[in-house]
Write an enzyme that holds these catalytic residues in place. Sequence first.
Site, PDB file in Angstrom:
ATOM      1  N   GLY A  26       0.811  -1.197   0.000  1.00 15.91           N
ATOM      2  CA  GLY A  26       0.000   0.000   0.000  1.00 15.91           C
ATOM      3  C   GLY A  26       0.852   1.258   0.000  1.00 15.91           C
ATOM      4  O   GLY A  26       2.087   1.199   0.037  1.00 15.91           O
ATOM      5  N   MET A  27       0.201   2.403  -0.038  1.00 13.06           N
ATOM      6  CA  MET A  27       0.905   3.686  -0.103  1.00 13.06           C
ATOM      7  C   MET A  27       1.842   3.878   1.084  1.00 13.06           C
ATOM      8  O   MET A  27       2.994   4.290   0.929  1.00 13.06           O
ATOM      9  CB  MET A  27      -0.111   4.824  -0.169  1.00 13.06           C
ATOM     10  N   LEU A  28       1.342   3.590   2.281  1.00 16.03           N
ATOM     11  CA  LEU A  28       2.177   3.723   3.474  1.00 16.03           C
ATOM     12  C   LEU A  28       3.102   2.537   3.645  1.00 16.03           C
ATOM     13  O   LEU A  28       4.280   2.703   3.993  1.00 16.03           O
ATOM     14  CB  LEU A  28       1.285   3.882   4.713  1.00 16.03           C
TER      15      LEU A  28
ATOM     16  N   ILE B  94      -5.224 -11.344   7.209  1.00 11.12           N
ATOM     17  CA  ILE B  94      -5.330 -11.053   8.642  1.00 11.12           C
ATOM     18  C   ILE B  94      -6.739 -11.276   9.180  1.00 11.12           C
ATOM     19  O   ILE B  94      -6.943 -11.277  10.390  1.00 11.12           O
ATOM     20  CB  ILE B  94      -4.851  -9.622   8.964  1.00 11.12           C
TER      21      ILE B  94
ATOM     22  N   ALA C 144      -6.124  -2.073   6.032  1.00  6.20           N
ATOM     23  CA  ALA C 144      -7.319  -1.418   6.577  1.00  6.20           C
ATOM     24  C   ALA C 144      -8.410  -1.358   5.523  1.00  6.20           C
ATOM     25  O   ALA C 144      -8.164  -1.522   4.326  1.00  6.20           O
ATOM     26  CB  ALA C 144      -6.977  -0.006   7.063  1.00  6.20           C
TER      27      ALA C 144
ATOM     28  N   ASP D 264      -8.400  10.244  11.904  1.00  9.29           N
ATOM     29  CA  ASP D 264      -9.034  11.433  12.487  1.00  9.29           C
ATOM     30  C   ASP D 264     -10.548  11.259  12.581  1.00  9.29           C
ATOM     31  O   ASP D 264     -11.221  11.987  13.321  1.00  9.29           O
ATOM     32  CB  ASP D 264      -8.701  12.681  11.667  1.00  9.29           C
TER      33      ASP D 264
ATOM     34  N   TYR E 163     -17.354   3.963   9.545  1.00  9.89           N
ATOM     35  CA  TYR E 163     -15.900   3.854   9.404  1.00  9.89           C
ATOM     36  C   TYR E 163     -15.213   4.385  10.661  1.00  9.89           C
ATOM     37  O   TYR E 163     -14.322   3.734  11.221  1.00  9.89           O
ATOM     38  CB  TYR E 163     -15.439   4.636   8.177  1.00  9.89           C
TER      39      TYR E 163
ATOM     40  N   LYS F 204     -12.817   2.314  13.526  1.00 11.03           N
ATOM     41  CA  LYS F 204     -11.480   2.703  13.983  1.00 11.03           C
ATOM     42  C   LYS F 204     -11.468   2.928  15.496  1.00 11.03           C
ATOM     43  O   LYS F 204     -10.512   2.550  16.186  1.00 11.03           O
ATOM     44  CB  LYS F 204     -11.027   3.958  13.251  1.00 11.03           C
TER      45      LYS F 204
END
Length: 280
Positions: free
Chosen positions: A10-12, A35, A58, A101, A124, A128
């Site tokens: 992924g991006m991160l 997972i 995620a 956030d 969502y 989280k």
Amino acid sequence: MKILILGAKGMLGQELVRVFSDHEVLAWDREDCNICDFEKAREKIISTTPSLIINCAAYNNVDMAEGEGREICFKLNAEAPANLARVAKELGASFVQYSSDYVFGGTKETGYTEDDPLDPISEYGKSKAEGERLLGEIGGKIYIIRPSRIFGVKGSGEGVKESFVDLMIRLSAEKNEFDMVDSELTSPTYAPDLALRTREIVENHPPGIYHGAQDGACTWYSFAQEIFRLIDREDIKLNPVGSDFYPRPAKRPVCSVLINTKLPPARSWQEALAEYLRDC
């Protein structure tokens, strides 16, 4: 140190692989470890004995989570991280989980610190927040890092979405006028900076909750303004509109600025954006 990175394509995840490249890194994506299949995931992770587990996997389709995506959203964002935290505790390993956030409701105009109470207004956000609650119950060496509006080089994994920055650049090749939401104030996060921040946190700070976004805040409108300014697209016309201009299933926080009180200040989102656009 042996480090397991989940969601490595992924991006991160890809940035974390790079940042920790001087260690022994196990870079797993969904084809390497599901997972959501706890027993098989546990067995495979236990056999590799990592000292640090970083979970980037995620579910982030905010609107789909209001309907048919709700079940998988909670499974990926709450149940699976909790299971991973249990495995980490069993191994005596540290565990990093990224939150959002959107765990905040958006009514606090001054923004939110790491210790403010959670009050999500979308499914969502609730997923989280539930993930954070479960990790708090499990305990151990757990790091929860909250980013917002991550941008950077698109990952190579299946189903990886492009960032808002890349979306704006792509669409600007097709049209030169956009109606942009001038609300939903928050702090963008540059993926390479978040990866570096993650390493800084786990190497130098105790387990806990941290905010990993850039310094400063913007709306979608002001974010787009800066993107087009930096790529010299003065021909683009942006029309500021309210959130109700684009009816969407999920509610968004009006203000979810992430205030960092535990770490040295991050660089501004404008500086990080300029670097990304210069290098991409």
